[in-house]
Design an enzyme around this catalytic site. Structure first.
Site, PDB file in Angstrom:
ATOM      1  N   GLU A 129      40.393  33.896  49.214  1.00 23.24           N
ATOM      2  CA  GLU A 129      41.337  33.569  48.154  1.00 23.24           C
ATOM      3  C   GLU A 129      42.491  32.737  48.700  1.00 23.24           C
ATOM      4  O   GLU A 129      42.903  32.920  49.846  1.00 23.24           O
ATOM      5  CB  GLU A 129      41.892  34.857  47.534  1.00 23.24           C
ATOM      6  CG  GLU A 129      40.805  35.832  47.092  1.00 23.24           C
ATOM      7  CD  GLU A 129      41.344  37.175  46.639  1.00 23.24           C
ATOM      8  OE1 GLU A 129      42.452  37.199  46.048  1.00 23.24           O
ATOM      9  OE2 GLU A 129      40.674  38.198  46.877  1.00 23.24           O
ATOM     10  N   GLU A 239      47.007  35.744  37.651  1.00 22.00           N
ATOM     11  CA  GLU A 239      46.940  37.203  37.690  1.00 22.00           C
ATOM     12  C   GLU A 239      48.355  37.759  37.791  1.00 22.00           C
ATOM     13  O   GLU A 239      49.210  37.172  38.464  1.00 22.00           O
ATOM     14  CB  GLU A 239      46.110  37.670  38.887  1.00 22.00           C
ATOM     15  CG  GLU A 239      46.031  39.176  39.058  1.00 22.00           C
ATOM     16  CD  GLU A 239      45.307  39.592  40.336  1.00 22.00           C
ATOM     17  OE1 GLU A 239      45.276  40.806  40.615  1.00 22.00           O
ATOM     18  OE2 GLU A 239      44.798  38.711  41.050  1.00 22.00           O
TER      19      GLU A 239
END
Length: 324
Positions: A129, A239
């Site tokens: 990520e 997020e």
């Protein structure tokens, strides 16, 4: 770091050098790398010392009905507005993000925009990520920062942020992973971007990362099981953590804090979305499946143009009259 400024729906041709505050004090000698200093208070901020540098256990959810029961608690409190490729064999991804400095209500909440390289089942997930975030508990401030993360067991015991455990091997002595990014985009004003590319070295198996055109380092192939050959899914999006303090939804903003329907210069976006195929070529995904956890709180709006390629606007304010 300086992000590239862009005009109205037109990709920037600027190639500004990366500048960070520490550059004013000198540069790292050859053979060394910049590392964010870890202080005692940094280690003591999380709920436990063991949790320092670890991510809240979470992965983006395509459809809630597909979630393994054991992972329901794992994802509790995490909300997403994201777009995911179909299942396949992928060898990397690239995207351009405009960066913001969203408000984060609680120190142990965060807000981010990132890409995920994913492989394996949820309970034993391998991820790579990278993106930008605001995370007071981790960083001790509310600055927007570049971050990376990895895990090979679904966030259970392995992996960490940035260079807070062994794993990612940095080769660049100009970019501080975890360093602040500035300036950030302004509503009805200048928009600033970063571009992240992650790709797999087919011969050696390592996963390399490039930031704004500069190679930063790599995740060794030995870290992973399911990502040892290829990724099965690529995900892009935003997020936040919603702790629900006081029985209400958090006011933590995703992206700019504006809904995607507000469009350019107000909403956050990810553009020029591409994946790497088996021939080591960047291609635009034919399909991006968009998902959002709670539309009244955050949302996503996808599109495609000649200038921006595959893109989407995403984000929102969190608590509002439609998100109590």
């Amino acid at each position: 770091m300086n992000a590239s400024k862009v005009g109205l729906l037109t990709p920037s041709s600027s190639d500004e050098s990366i500048n960070q505050l520490w550059h004013s004090y000198g540069k790292c000698p050859k053979g060394t790398i910049p590392i964010i200093r870890t202080k005692k208070e940094d280690v003591l901020r999380p709920d436990s010392i063991k949790g320092y540098g670890k991510r809240k256990k979470s992965i983006p959810v395509a459809q809630q009905s597909s979630v393994e029961p054991a992972l329901t608690e794992v994802r509790k409190g995490h909300e997403y507005a994201h777009a995911q490729t179909d299942q396949g064999n992928y060898y990397g991804a690239q995207a351009t993000f405009n960066i913001w400095n969203p408000k984060v209500q609680e120190n142990n909440e965060f807000s981010l925009g990132q890409l995920w390289i994913l492989g394996g089942p949820d309970s034993d997930l391998n991820t790579i990520e990278a993106g930008w975030h605001v995370f007071p508990e981790l960083n001790g401030d509310t600055r927007t920062r570049l971050f990376i993360y990895w895990t090979n067991d679904g966030y259970q015991t392995t992996g960490c942020y940035n260079l807070k455990c062994s794993g990612f091997i940095q080769t660049n002595n100009e970019i501080a992973i975890g360093g602040s990014i500035s300036p950030t985009s302004q509503v009805d004003g200048s928009q600033y971007e970063i571009t992240i590319l992650i790709w797999k070295d087919i011969k050696e198996g390592d996963w390399w990362m490039q930031y704004n055109g500069k190679t930063v380092g790599y995740w060794p192939a030995s870290l992973f099981s399911y990502l040892s050959e290829s990724a099965s899914t690529i995900d892009f999006g935003g997020e936040v953590v919603n702790l629900g303090s006081g029985g209400q939804h958090t006011t933590t903003q995703m992206g700019s804090g504006y809904f995607p329907s507000e469009g350019f210069e107000k909403a956050s976006y990810i553009r020029s979305i591409q994946t790497v195929n088996g021939s080591n070529t960047l291609t635009t995904p034919e399909i991006l499946n968009a998902y959002v956890t709670q539309e009244g709180c955050y949302d996503i709006l996808t599109g495609i143009t000649d200038n921006w390629g595959s893109y989407f606007f995403y984000g929102g304010p969190g608590r509002n009259q439609n998100c109590p």
